[in-house]
Design a protein around this motif. Sequence first.
Motif, mmCIF file in Angstrom:
data_model
loop_
_atom_site.group_PDB
_atom_site.id
_atom_site.type_symbol
_atom_site.label_atom_id
_atom_site.label_comp_id
_atom_site.label_asym_id
_atom_site.label_seq_id
_atom_site.Cartn_x
_atom_site.Cartn_y
_atom_site.Cartn_z
ATOM 1 N N TYR A 57 -0.145 -5.187 7.767
ATOM 2 C CA TYR A 57 1.054 -4.355 7.857
ATOM 3 C C TYR A 57 2.111 -4.818 6.861
ATOM 4 O O TYR A 57 2.741 -3.998 6.178
ATOM 5 C CB TYR A 57 1.613 -4.393 9.281
ATOM 6 C CG TYR A 57 2.952 -3.722 9.423
ATOM 7 C CD1 TYR A 57 3.066 -2.341 9.412
ATOM 8 C CD2 TYR A 57 4.121 -4.472 9.553
ATOM 9 C CE1 TYR A 57 4.291 -1.721 9.526
ATOM 10 C CE2 TYR A 57 5.344 -3.868 9.669
ATOM 11 C CZ TYR A 57 5.433 -2.492 9.664
ATOM 12 O OH TYR A 57 6.649 -1.880 9.770
ATOM 13 N N GLU A 58 2.308 -6.131 6.751
ATOM 14 C CA GLU A 58 3.298 -6.657 5.809
ATOM 15 C C GLU A 58 2.907 -6.349 4.373
ATOM 16 O O GLU A 58 3.763 -6.010 3.549
ATOM 17 C CB GLU A 58 3.466 -8.155 6.018
ATOM 18 C CG GLU A 58 4.178 -8.509 7.308
ATOM 19 C CD GLU A 58 4.204 -10.001 7.577
ATOM 20 O OE1 GLU A 58 3.637 -10.770 6.775
ATOM 21 O OE2 GLU A 58 4.799 -10.404 8.591
ATOM 22 N N ALA A 59 1.619 -6.437 4.061
ATOM 23 C CA ALA A 59 1.158 -6.112 2.708
ATOM 24 C C ALA A 59 1.381 -4.633 2.414
ATOM 25 O O ALA A 59 1.844 -4.264 1.320
ATOM 26 C CB ALA A 59 -0.307 -6.480 2.551
ATOM 27 N N CYS A 60 1.077 -3.790 3.395
ATOM 28 C CA CYS A 60 1.274 -2.348 3.229
ATOM 29 C C CYS A 60 2.754 -2.034 3.032
ATOM 30 O O CYS A 60 3.123 -1.205 2.191
ATOM 31 C CB CYS A 60 0.718 -1.622 4.449
ATOM 32 S SG CYS A 60 0.803 0.161 4.334
ATOM 33 N N ARG A 61 3.602 -2.692 3.787
ATOM 34 C CA ARG A 61 5.044 -2.475 3.663
ATOM 35 C C ARG A 61 5.564 -2.934 2.305
ATOM 36 O O ARG A 61 6.419 -2.272 1.698
ATOM 37 C CB ARG A 61 5.765 -3.199 4.796
ATOM 38 C CG ARG A 61 7.209 -2.778 4.941
ATOM 39 C CD ARG A 61 7.844 -3.409 6.136
ATOM 40 N NE ARG A 61 7.946 -4.845 5.903
ATOM 41 C CZ ARG A 61 8.085 -5.744 6.861
ATOM 42 N NH1 ARG A 61 8.124 -5.380 8.105
ATOM 43 N NH2 ARG A 61 8.178 -7.021 6.576
ATOM 44 N N ARG A 62 5.028 -4.065 1.801
ATOM 45 C CA ARG A 62 5.433 -4.531 0.474
ATOM 46 C C ARG A 62 5.059 -3.531 -0.601
ATOM 47 O O ARG A 62 5.852 -3.235 -1.507
ATOM 48 C CB ARG A 62 4.782 -5.881 0.166
ATOM 49 C CG ARG A 62 5.567 -7.071 0.620
ATOM 50 C CD ARG A 62 5.036 -8.352 0.002
ATOM 51 N NE ARG A 62 3.609 -8.533 0.166
ATOM 52 C CZ ARG A 62 3.026 -9.097 1.223
ATOM 53 N NH1 ARG A 62 3.768 -9.530 2.217
ATOM 54 N NH2 ARG A 62 1.718 -9.228 1.277
ATOM 55 N N ALA A 66 7.752 -1.473 -2.878
ATOM 56 C CA ALA A 66 7.691 -1.579 -4.340
ATOM 57 C C ALA A 66 7.551 -0.207 -4.974
ATOM 58 O O ALA A 66 8.212 0.108 -5.977
ATOM 59 C CB ALA A 66 6.538 -2.486 -4.743
ATOM 60 N N GLU A 67 6.703 0.635 -4.391
ATOM 61 C CA GLU A 67 6.500 1.981 -4.931
ATOM 62 C C GLU A 67 7.765 2.816 -4.796
ATOM 63 O O GLU A 67 8.146 3.532 -5.712
ATOM 64 C CB GLU A 67 5.336 2.637 -4.185
ATOM 65 C CG GLU A 67 4.805 3.879 -4.828
ATOM 66 C CD GLU A 67 4.129 3.612 -6.162
ATOM 67 O OE1 GLU A 67 4.049 4.555 -6.968
ATOM 68 O OE2 GLU A 67 3.715 2.479 -6.397
ATOM 69 N N MET A 68 8.435 2.709 -3.651
ATOM 70 C CA MET A 68 9.687 3.440 -3.469
ATOM 71 C C MET A 68 10.763 2.948 -4.437
ATOM 72 O O MET A 68 11.516 3.741 -4.994
ATOM 73 C CB MET A 68 10.196 3.289 -2.041
ATOM 74 C CG MET A 68 9.720 4.329 -1.121
ATOM 75 S SD MET A 68 10.099 5.944 -1.755
ATOM 76 C CE MET A 68 9.556 6.911 -0.428
ATOM 77 N N GLY A 69 10.835 1.642 -4.623
ATOM 78 C CA GLY A 69 11.795 1.103 -5.582
ATOM 79 C C GLY A 69 11.527 1.592 -6.988
ATOM 80 O O GLY A 69 12.463 1.918 -7.736
ATOM 81 N N ARG A 70 10.234 1.682 -7.338
ATOM 82 C CA ARG A 70 9.873 2.179 -8.671
ATOM 83 C C ARG A 70 10.272 3.641 -8.817
ATOM 84 O O ARG A 70 10.820 4.057 -9.847
ATOM 85 C CB ARG A 70 8.379 2.005 -8.894
ATOM 86 C CG ARG A 70 7.917 2.299 -10.301
ATOM 87 C CD ARG A 70 6.411 2.191 -10.413
ATOM 88 N NE ARG A 70 5.726 3.210 -9.643
ATOM 89 C CZ ARG A 70 5.587 4.486 -10.014
ATOM 90 N NH1 ARG A 70 6.107 4.893 -11.135
ATOM 91 N NH2 ARG A 70 4.930 5.343 -9.256
ATOM 92 N N LYS A 71 10.026 4.457 -7.785
ATOM 93 C CA LYS A 71 10.369 5.877 -7.844
ATOM 94 C C LYS A 71 11.878 6.080 -7.897
ATOM 95 O O LYS A 71 12.374 6.929 -8.653
ATOM 96 C CB LYS A 71 9.793 6.604 -6.636
ATOM 97 C CG LYS A 71 8.291 6.765 -6.695
ATOM 98 C CD LYS A 71 7.770 7.487 -5.479
ATOM 99 C CE LYS A 71 6.255 7.625 -5.543
ATOM 100 N NZ LYS A 71 5.716 8.318 -4.363
#
Length: 87
Positions: A57-62, A66-71
């Motif tokens: 879950y923590e890996a998925c959240r990371r 990261a993807e949201m920050g990039r977008k």
Amino acid sequence: MANHLRFVGRTVMVQNGNVEAAYGALHRILSQDGLVEVVRRRRYYEKPCRRRQRLAYEACRRVYNAEMGRKIAFLARGSRQDPWLGC
């Protein structure tokens, strides 16, 4: 004061007898290092299955963050063209 490298960054001086401010600063330092969360998590035994679930879950959240920050960084760029040019 401890001179050991492990404790140098986690040492807080009490100034003018203000223990509450020193405790708050120490708690903030320990929270940023992640030690408060580790202590809370190790208070009770965590089964291996639950540990794997938590790590996944923590890996998925990371990855998601990261993807949201990039977008968001892509959309917030100042040099990008206006997508609705004629409107």
